[in-house]
Design an enzyme around this catalytic site. Sequence first.
Site, short mmCIF file in Angstrom:
data_model
loop_
_atom_site.label_atom_id
_atom_site.label_comp_id
_atom_site.label_asym_id
_atom_site.label_seq_id
_atom_site.Cartn_x
_atom_site.Cartn_y
_atom_site.Cartn_z
N THR A 144 0.82 -1.20 0.00
CA THR A 144 0.00 0.00 0.00
C THR A 144 0.86 1.26 0.00
O THR A 144 1.94 1.28 0.61
CB THR A 144 -0.96 0.00 1.23
OG1 THR A 144 -1.55 1.28 1.34
CG2 THR A 144 -0.24 -0.31 2.52
N SER A 179 -1.32 3.62 10.34
CA SER A 179 -2.24 2.75 11.09
C SER A 179 -1.53 1.42 11.29
O SER A 179 -0.54 1.13 10.61
CB SER A 179 -3.55 2.51 10.30
OG SER A 179 -3.33 1.57 9.26
N TYR A 181 -2.75 -1.44 10.45
CA TYR A 181 -2.91 -2.17 9.18
C TYR A 181 -1.79 -1.81 8.21
O TYR A 181 -1.13 -2.68 7.64
CB TYR A 181 -4.28 -1.83 8.54
CG TYR A 181 -4.26 -1.99 7.04
CD1 TYR A 181 -4.26 -3.24 6.45
CD2 TYR A 181 -4.18 -0.87 6.20
CE1 TYR A 181 -4.17 -3.39 5.08
CE2 TYR A 181 -4.08 -1.00 4.83
CZ TYR A 181 -4.08 -2.27 4.28
OH TYR A 181 -3.98 -2.40 2.92
N HIS A 182 -1.58 -0.51 7.99
CA HIS A 182 -0.53 -0.10 7.05
C HIS A 182 0.84 -0.57 7.53
O HIS A 182 1.71 -0.90 6.72
CB HIS A 182 -0.54 1.43 6.88
CG HIS A 182 -1.72 1.97 6.12
ND1 HIS A 182 -2.81 2.54 6.74
CD2 HIS A 182 -1.99 2.01 4.79
CE1 HIS A 182 -3.70 2.92 5.83
NE2 HIS A 182 -3.22 2.61 4.63
N LYS A 185 1.81 -3.97 6.46
CA LYS A 185 2.29 -4.04 5.06
C LYS A 185 3.77 -3.66 5.00
O LYS A 185 4.51 -4.17 4.15
CB LYS A 185 1.46 -3.11 4.18
CG LYS A 185 -0.02 -3.50 4.13
CD LYS A 185 -0.34 -4.26 2.87
CE LYS A 185 -1.79 -4.65 2.81
NZ LYS A 185 -2.16 -5.31 1.57
N1 USQ Z 1 -11.48 9.92 4.47
C1 USQ Z 1 -12.35 10.98 4.65
N2 USQ Z 1 -13.68 10.70 4.79
C2 USQ Z 1 -14.19 9.44 4.78
C3 USQ Z 1 -13.28 8.35 4.59
C4 USQ Z 1 -11.93 8.62 4.46
O1 USQ Z 1 -11.95 12.15 4.66
O2 USQ Z 1 -15.39 9.27 4.92
C5 USQ Z 1 -10.04 10.18 4.28
C6 USQ Z 1 -9.14 9.44 5.24
O3 USQ Z 1 -9.01 10.14 6.47
C7 USQ Z 1 -7.85 9.33 4.44
C8 USQ Z 1 -8.33 9.24 2.99
O4 USQ Z 1 -9.67 9.69 3.00
O5 USQ Z 1 -7.09 10.50 4.57
C9 USQ Z 1 -8.28 7.82 2.41
O6 USQ Z 1 -9.00 6.97 3.27
P1 USQ Z 1 -9.58 5.55 2.80
O7 USQ Z 1 -10.45 5.04 3.90
O8 USQ Z 1 -10.15 5.65 1.43
O9 USQ Z 1 -8.23 4.72 2.64
P2 USQ Z 1 -7.30 3.99 3.73
O10 USQ Z 1 -7.92 3.86 5.06
O11 USQ Z 1 -5.97 4.65 3.68
O12 USQ Z 1 -7.19 2.54 3.15
C10 USQ Z 1 -7.55 2.17 1.82
C11 USQ Z 1 -7.77 0.67 1.78
C12 USQ Z 1 -6.48 -0.04 2.12
C13 USQ Z 1 -5.39 0.44 1.17
C14 USQ Z 1 -5.25 1.95 1.25
C15 USQ Z 1 -4.29 2.54 0.28
O13 USQ Z 1 -8.80 0.29 2.69
O14 USQ Z 1 -6.68 -1.45 2.02
O15 USQ Z 1 -4.16 -0.14 1.51
O16 USQ Z 1 -6.54 2.54 0.94
S1 USQ Z 1 -3.46 3.96 0.92
O17 USQ Z 1 -4.42 4.86 1.53
O18 USQ Z 1 -2.73 4.59 -0.14
O19 USQ Z 1 -2.57 3.46 1.96
#
Ligand code: USQ
Length: 386
Positions: A144, A179, A181-182, A185
């Site tokens: 990720t 997090s 989770y991250h 990875k």
């Molecule tokens: N966010 C909001 N509002 C919401 C949901 C999320 O502002 O209702 C924000 C979060 O705070 C974050 C961003 O949007 O800053 C991305 O959040 P996300 O829930 O879309 O993504 P994340 O929790 O980081 O995890 C997801 C996948 C995970 C993957 C990751 C890629 O669930 O499996 O590894 O995206 S990354 O984010 O690049 O690490």
Amino acid sequence: MRILILGGDGYLGWPTAMALAAEGHEVLTIDNYLRRLLAERTRSQALMRNPDLQERAEIFAAAGGPKIRVAIGDCANYLFLSRVVAEFQPEAAIHYAEQPSAPYSMIGFDEARLTLNNNLNTTFNLIWAVLERAPDCHIVKLGTMGEYGTPKIDIEEGWIEIEHAGRKDKFLFPRQAGSLYHTTKVLDTDLLWFYVRSSGLRVTDLMQGPVYGLSTAETDLDKRLMPNFHYDDIFGTVVNRFLVQAIAGIPLTVYGKGGQTRGYLNLRDTLQCVRLAIQNPVKRGELRILNQFTETLSVNDIALRVRAAAARLDLEVRVDHVANPRKEAEDHYYNPKNSGLLELGLKPSLMTEDVLTAMLRELVPYRHEIDLKKVRPRVSWSGGAR
Ligand code: USQ
């Protein structure tokens, strides 16, 4: 090719299985339904009912798709996994079999431990099953972009050259995840890199950003083949959540200031990226790291795009800035490289208003299935479940 997919029931695993089978590969998928179980436990079920993996394979075959083999079992169980690898002799193994939710991993001790145990054991077991049973198999591991965090310097693709006291060497790019989770990875990458160096494993580690999307070429055959689409605060990713919120007529939940910037990609592009990784395997003793996203956007950018797309369908959308349940920078530098997959031939489909409008249209029929209790953030980074 014989391709093994670990986590074949998931949001990405199932579309990948269909896409690769449709291209003529021999596909065997494994899953133990862990994500379904955790979604039940946290009242975070997907928007539409998804048939189980065996049923999905039958529906796909009945719709004219090729056979997809299914093995139900736990990749964290070494005997099970090594037996499957020994019998199937995969040429490539795509590893999606991880607890995928950052919020889930932050609920409390039990959830953190499950995430750590599951994610590291599945990776460790795959490494050993390949070493012992199919040593030429190319492991394609879903990592990720969150492994890197949001440093104040440009993010390279996996590696960085460091000059120190007059000498230079190449290292893994520094990682500081946001997090547990991250962080699992990050640990996966370290394990893979160790066994690449020590035992000549061949690995591609795909640093993927948040994915959005609902349909692929194969889901057109039968709607029951759609991936499990989450819009809840635990398993739903931000773009998919905002689209469902727009349809439900509730304000979009931008966390905090909304300047959080990430690298996004369409589900169809995930399939392209994985296919490109498999078609271009690395040699024994090589760890290739590719940053897997097509565009960087802030949460505010996404909210504006969703609002504009919804307006085309006469849906009025308000944007709400809710207290951020996560510990993350809300306004930061972000400049990750992503040339590797483009050089391999990736043709991005970007998050245009047309793409978002098409998704909204697909989601409208499910409006009555939306459970508003699943939408507001329920997990706080500082205090577990609210
Ligand atoms: N966010 C909001 N509002 C919401 C949901 C999320 O502002 O209702 C924000 C979060 O705070 C974050 C961003 O949007 O800053 C991305 O959040 P996300 O829930 O879309 O993504 P994340 O929790 O980081 O995890 C997801 C996948 C995970 C993957 C990751 C890629 O669930 O499996 O590894 O995206 S990354 O984010 O690049 O690490």
